[in-house]
Design an enzyme around this catalytic site. Structure first.
Site, PDB file in Angstrom:
ATOM      1  N   LYS A  22       0.844  -1.207   0.000  1.00 52.19           N
ATOM      2  CA  LYS A  22       0.000   0.000   0.000  1.00 52.19           C
ATOM      3  C   LYS A  22       0.873   1.250   0.000  1.00 52.19           C
ATOM      4  CE  LYS A  22      -1.684   1.492   4.154  1.00 52.19           C
ATOM      5  NZ  LYS A  22      -1.340   2.891   4.498  1.00 52.19           N
ATOM      6  N   ASN A  23       1.882   1.252   0.896  1.00 50.31           N
ATOM      7  CA  ASN A  23       2.665   2.479   1.067  1.00 50.31           C
ATOM      8  C   ASN A  23       3.681   2.713  -0.054  1.00 50.31           C
ATOM      9  OD1 ASN A  23       1.165   3.047   3.291  1.00 50.31           O
ATOM     10  ND2 ASN A  23       2.707   2.408   4.793  1.00 50.31           N
ATOM     11  N   ARG A  92      -4.381  10.437   4.698  1.00 50.82           N
ATOM     12  CA  ARG A  92      -3.236  11.337   4.849  1.00 50.82           C
ATOM     13  C   ARG A  92      -2.383  11.407   3.574  1.00 50.82           C
ATOM     14  NH1 ARG A  92      -0.298  14.080   8.579  1.00 50.82           N
ATOM     15  NH2 ARG A  92       1.943  13.951   8.380  1.00 50.82           N
ATOM     16  N   ARG A 121       0.459  14.490  13.732  1.00 54.37           N
ATOM     17  CA  ARG A 121       1.208  14.205  12.500  1.00 54.37           C
ATOM     18  C   ARG A 121       1.419  15.516  11.754  1.00 54.37           C
ATOM     19  NH1 ARG A 121      -1.155   8.894   9.716  1.00 54.37           N
ATOM     20  NH2 ARG A 121       0.897   8.846   8.739  1.00 54.37           N
ATOM     21  N   PRO A 122       2.457  16.268  12.146  1.00 53.04           N
ATOM     22  CA  PRO A 122       2.707  17.567  11.514  1.00 53.04           C
ATOM     23  C   PRO A 122       3.112  17.419  10.051  1.00 53.04           C
ATOM     24  CG  PRO A 122       4.494  16.970  13.017  1.00 53.04           C
ATOM     25  CD  PRO A 122       3.454  15.912  13.154  1.00 53.04           C
ATOM     26  N   ILE A 123       3.037  18.532   9.317  1.00 50.22           N
ATOM     27  CA  ILE A 123       3.463  18.490   7.916  1.00 50.22           C
ATOM     28  C   ILE A 123       4.506  19.572   7.625  1.00 50.22           C
ATOM     29  CG2 ILE A 123       1.389  17.404   6.942  1.00 50.22           C
ATOM     30  CD1 ILE A 123       0.538  20.217   6.090  1.00 50.22           C
ATOM     31  N   ASP A 124       5.157  20.046   8.711  1.00 52.71           N
ATOM     32  CA  ASP A 124       6.136  21.120   8.550  1.00 52.71           C
ATOM     33  C   ASP A 124       7.262  20.752   7.580  1.00 52.71           C
ATOM     34  OD1 ASP A 124       6.574  19.284  10.795  1.00 52.71           O
ATOM     35  OD2 ASP A 124       8.481  20.334  11.046  1.00 52.71           O
ATOM     36  N   LEU A 125       7.678  19.487   7.563  1.00 52.46           N
ATOM     37  CA  LEU A 125       8.808  19.111   6.698  1.00 52.46           C
ATOM     38  C   LEU A 125       8.412  19.139   5.219  1.00 52.46           C
ATOM     39  CD1 LEU A 125      10.272  16.203   8.862  1.00 52.46           C
ATOM     40  CD2 LEU A 125      11.244  18.496   8.554  1.00 52.46           C
ATOM     41  N   ASP A 307       4.709   0.442  12.130  1.00 52.12           N
ATOM     42  CA  ASP A 307       3.506  -0.171  11.555  1.00 52.12           C
ATOM     43  C   ASP A 307       3.341  -1.642  11.940  1.00 52.12           C
ATOM     44  OD1 ASP A 307       2.959   2.242  10.440  1.00 52.12           O
ATOM     45  OD2 ASP A 307       3.537   1.705   8.397  1.00 52.12           O
ATOM     46  N   VAL A 329       8.313   6.550  17.034  1.00 50.63           N
ATOM     47  CA  VAL A 329       7.943   7.260  15.802  1.00 50.63           C
ATOM     48  C   VAL A 329       6.652   8.059  16.020  1.00 50.63           C
ATOM     49  CG1 VAL A 329       7.461   7.053  13.334  1.00 50.63           C
ATOM     50  CG2 VAL A 329       9.143   5.529  14.405  1.00 50.63           C
ATOM     51  N   ARG A 399      -8.724  -0.412   4.724  1.00 46.40           N
ATOM     52  CA  ARG A 399      -7.863   0.591   4.080  1.00 46.40           C
ATOM     53  C   ARG A 399      -6.517  -0.001   3.703  1.00 46.40           C
ATOM     54  NH1 ARG A 399      -6.983   5.426   7.759  1.00 46.40           N
ATOM     55  NH2 ARG A 399      -5.570   5.780   6.039  1.00 46.40           N
TER      56      ARG A 399
HETATM   57  C1  EPZ Z   1       4.412   6.873   6.530  1.00 46.01           C
HETATM   58  O1  EPZ Z   1       3.656   7.927   7.096  1.00 46.01           O
HETATM   59  C2  EPZ Z   1       3.461   5.711   6.377  1.00 46.01           C
HETATM   60  N1  EPZ Z   1       2.364   6.098   5.482  1.00 46.01           N
HETATM   61  C3  EPZ Z   1       2.921   5.306   7.739  1.00 46.01           C
HETATM   62  O2  EPZ Z   1       2.132   4.156   7.550  1.00 46.01           O
HETATM   63  C4  EPZ Z   1       4.096   4.967   8.674  1.00 46.01           C
HETATM   64  O3  EPZ Z   1       3.593   4.702   9.972  1.00 46.01           O
HETATM   65  C5  EPZ Z   1       5.080   6.123   8.730  1.00 46.01           C
HETATM   66  O4  EPZ Z   1       5.498   6.497   7.377  1.00 46.01           O
HETATM   67  C6  EPZ Z   1       6.332   5.803   9.521  1.00 46.01           C
HETATM   68  O5  EPZ Z   1       6.963   4.676   8.989  1.00 46.01           O
HETATM   69  C7  EPZ Z   1       2.528   5.971   4.174  1.00 46.01           C
HETATM   70  O6  EPZ Z   1       3.562   5.558   3.665  1.00 46.01           O
HETATM   71  C8  EPZ Z   1       1.369   6.338   3.315  1.00 46.01           C
HETATM   72  P1  EPZ Z   1       6.545  10.140   8.500  1.00 46.01           P
HETATM   73  P2  EPZ Z   1       4.218   9.420   7.088  1.00 46.01           P
HETATM   74  O7  EPZ Z   1       6.427  11.463   7.828  1.00 46.01           O
HETATM   75  O8  EPZ Z   1       4.974   9.631   5.848  1.00 46.01           O
HETATM   76  C9  EPZ Z   1       7.246  13.283  11.989  1.00 46.01           C
HETATM   77  C10 EPZ Z   1       0.301   2.718   8.001  1.00 46.01           C
HETATM   78  O9  EPZ Z   1      -0.205   2.163   8.999  1.00 46.01           O
HETATM   79  N2  EPZ Z   1       6.980  14.323  10.965  1.00 46.01           N
HETATM   80  O10 EPZ Z   1       7.695   9.274   8.126  1.00 46.01           O
HETATM   81  O11 EPZ Z   1       3.094  10.300   7.405  1.00 46.01           O
HETATM   82  C11 EPZ Z   1       6.002  12.452  12.319  1.00 46.01           C
HETATM   83  O12 EPZ Z   1       5.180  13.100  13.248  1.00 46.01           O
HETATM   84  C12 EPZ Z   1       0.834   4.103   8.121  1.00 46.01           C
HETATM   85  O13 EPZ Z   1       0.377   2.199   6.870  1.00 46.01           O
HETATM   86  C13 EPZ Z   1       7.234  15.635  11.286  1.00 46.01           C
HETATM   87  O14 EPZ Z   1       7.665  15.966  12.381  1.00 46.01           O
HETATM   88  O15 EPZ Z   1       5.188   9.352   8.334  1.00 46.01           O
HETATM   89  C14 EPZ Z   1       6.604  11.170  12.806  1.00 46.01           C
HETATM   90  O16 EPZ Z   1       6.971  11.293  14.159  1.00 46.01           O
HETATM   91  C15 EPZ Z   1       0.289   4.983   9.132  1.00 46.01           C
HETATM   92  N3  EPZ Z   1       6.972  16.587  10.331  1.00 46.01           N
HETATM   93  C16 EPZ Z   1       7.873  11.027  11.980  1.00 46.01           C
HETATM   94  O17 EPZ Z   1       8.151  12.334  11.458  1.00 46.01           O
HETATM   95  C17 EPZ Z   1       6.502  16.256   9.087  1.00 46.01           C
HETATM   96  O18 EPZ Z   1       6.314  17.172   8.266  1.00 46.01           O
HETATM   97  C18 EPZ Z   1       7.742  10.062  10.818  1.00 46.01           C
HETATM   98  O19 EPZ Z   1       6.579  10.371  10.056  1.00 46.01           O
HETATM   99  C19 EPZ Z   1       6.267  14.918   8.774  1.00 46.01           C
HETATM  100  C20 EPZ Z   1       6.516  13.949   9.737  1.00 46.01           C
END
Ligand code: EPZ
Length: 421
Positions: A22-23, A92, A121-125, A307, A329, A399
């Site tokens: 999926k991912n 998301r 789940r911030p999106i600042d990055l 996950d 995480v 999902r």
């Molecule tokens: C991906 O989510 C996966 N989703 C998630 O899978 C998975 O849990 C996660 O990576 C971690 O492995 C998809 O691939 C679609 P991240 P993503 O950005 O990209 C912080 C599932 O069950 N962060 O790597 O949203 C965040 O809060 C799911 O299939 C910031 O601080 O995760 C977290 O602590 C749910 N700022 C860490 O980084 C940002 O702008 C990693 O999150 C973005 C993230």
């Protein structure tokens, strides 16, 4: 609303075929927006999130043709540049359209995304990455409004306080593929799904080097062409089936999987008493009759995946002793613990640490799924519990797990889907 009724106790045996990830599929589908030529993606898993992403591409005006498990996307030159709230709020990963739309059309409006309730789940990055590439971003009224004259390659430090971000690496890699000049992502995520996306993008003409390392170099090109791709297999689905085998003391063959993506996971399985035989595209797991406790710390790849944390919590709830799980995480991703306790588990949460005192046997109960991986953890627990377990709100599970009840039934599980009237 559907629910699962599970009668626990059967030891799983036989073979299961893992679906495409999926991912990996979600970003690859979004990446089809980077080219006006058709892209065909094969073996896409029949999942609600994949349907949502295809619906999103279609709502933007891309021509989508589905034929069984394959989809062809042709994102012509007249697309809407606004990702609608009704779709984005469901998933998301919808924000994956931001990078491609901005890179190709220099403008995008994307509502803040929804998704699993697993803590902040911030999106600042994502925003920082686009700004570094030369986008002007306004965040207002619940959406991100991004525009640029043209994107320019640069060095971008993408690590946040919780380490690298999968999603931000995906978005920046896609946007930088059509930027002027060279971009280096410093602190990129290393996940296999990132490597798969880079390989797909390179197959349609992008120039991406060193994906899978923490510094990814992307040399922008003027245009990308069309192509065909089959995403990698789903390492989280494979790990979930391994947990189902472990908790039922079963022996199963997991086909169409990539054991090299399950390094730490297999180490943990061995440490609790499972025999694992790995070969190129499959692994065989033979679980012990007594599971040993262990200690797990989640971390970005190649660390133990968040996950799979919930699924292992179910397994460890019947281990012979006390286990610890530290979630690094998504620090509050523990909603499944309370539900497992309804089934007799003895789990205490202290900040981001779960202390699991193993018990002899779980007992069937009514439990409620609250996010995708929590749901599958409850199903796994139900397989080993004494008596009947009903898991409600399984739309979360739909999902991310393709035909899960059929796959489990073929392994001997007593599970059925029931629709509440
Ligand atoms: C991906 O989510 C996966 N989703 C998630 O899978 C998975 O849990 C996660 O990576 C971690 O492995 C998809 O691939 C679609 P991240 P993503 O950005 O990209 C912080 C599932 O069950 N962060 O790597 O949203 C965040 O809060 C799911 O299939 C910031 O601080 O995760 C977290 O602590 C749910 N700022 C860490 O980084 C940002 O702008 C990693 O999150 C973005 C993230």
């Amino acid at each position: 609303m559907d629910k699962f009724i599970i009668k626990g106790g059967a030891s799983l045996k036989g073979k299961v075929k893992i679906s495409c990830s999926k991912n990996a599929t979600l970003p690859i589908l979004a990446a089809c927006l980077l080219t006006e030529e058709p892209c065909t993606i094969n073996d896409i898993p029949q999942l609600q999130d994949v349907k949502t992403m295809i619906g999103l591409l279609s709502s933007l005006g891309a021509d989508v043709k589905s034929d069984k498990n394959k989809v062809t996307i042709c994102a012509g030159n007249k697309l809407s540049l606004e990702a609608p709230y009704e779709i984005v709020s469901k998933m998301r990963a919808s924000y994956y359209v931001l990078g491609p739309l901005l890179a190709r059309f220099h403008k995008a409006k994307v509502y803040f995304p929804g998704g699993c309730a697993i803590g902040p789940r911030p999106i600042d990055l994502h925003i920082k990455g686009m700004e570094n590439l030369g986008a002007e971003i306004q965040v207002e009224h619940g959406y991100i409004d991004a525009k640029t004259k043209s994107l320019r390659g640069t060095n971008i430090l993408l690590e946040g306080t919780s380490g690298p971000s999968v999603g931000a690496t995906v978005n920046v890699m896609m946007a930088a593929s059509l930027a002027q000049g060279t971009t280096t992502i410093i602190g990129a995520a290393l996940e296999p799904e990132i490597v798969d996306l880079a390989n797909f993008l390179n197959s349609i003409g992008a120039k991406i080097e060193s994906a899978g390392s923490s510094n990814i170099k992307i040399t922008g090109v003027k245009k990308l062409k069309g192509g065909e791709w089959t995403p990698i297999s789903d390492r989280i689905e494979a790990g979930s089936f391994a947990c189902a085998a472990a908790i039922t003391h079963g022996k199963i063959e997991i086909d169409n999987c990539s054991p090299e993506h399950l390094g730490v996971v297999n180490l943990i399985l061995r440490s609790i008493g499972c025999e694992i035989a790995e070969s190129k595209n499959k692994l065989v797991i033979n679980a012990a009759s007594n599971l040993r406790p262990t200690s797990i710390i989640t971390a970005p790849y190649p660390g133990f995946p968040t996950d799979l944390q919930a699924q292992f919590m179910s397994v460890l709830s019947i281990a012979d002793g006390t286990s610890l799980i530290t979630e690094n995480v998504f620090k509050s991703r523990f909603s499944h613990a309370l539900e497992l306790n309804r089934m007799g588990a003895q789990i205490k949460i202290e900040d981001n640490v779960a202390v699991i005192n193993g018990i002899k046997i779980l007992s069937g109960a009514h439990v409620m799924a609250s996010d995708l991986r929590a749901s599958v953890a409850l199903v796994i627990a139900g397989l080993a519990a004494q008596g009947e377990t009903s898991v409600s709100r399984i739309y979360h599970l739909d999902r991310g797990y393709e035909h899960i009840e059929e796959k489990l039934q073929k392994l001997g599980a007593n599970i059925k889907r029931v629709t509440d009237k």
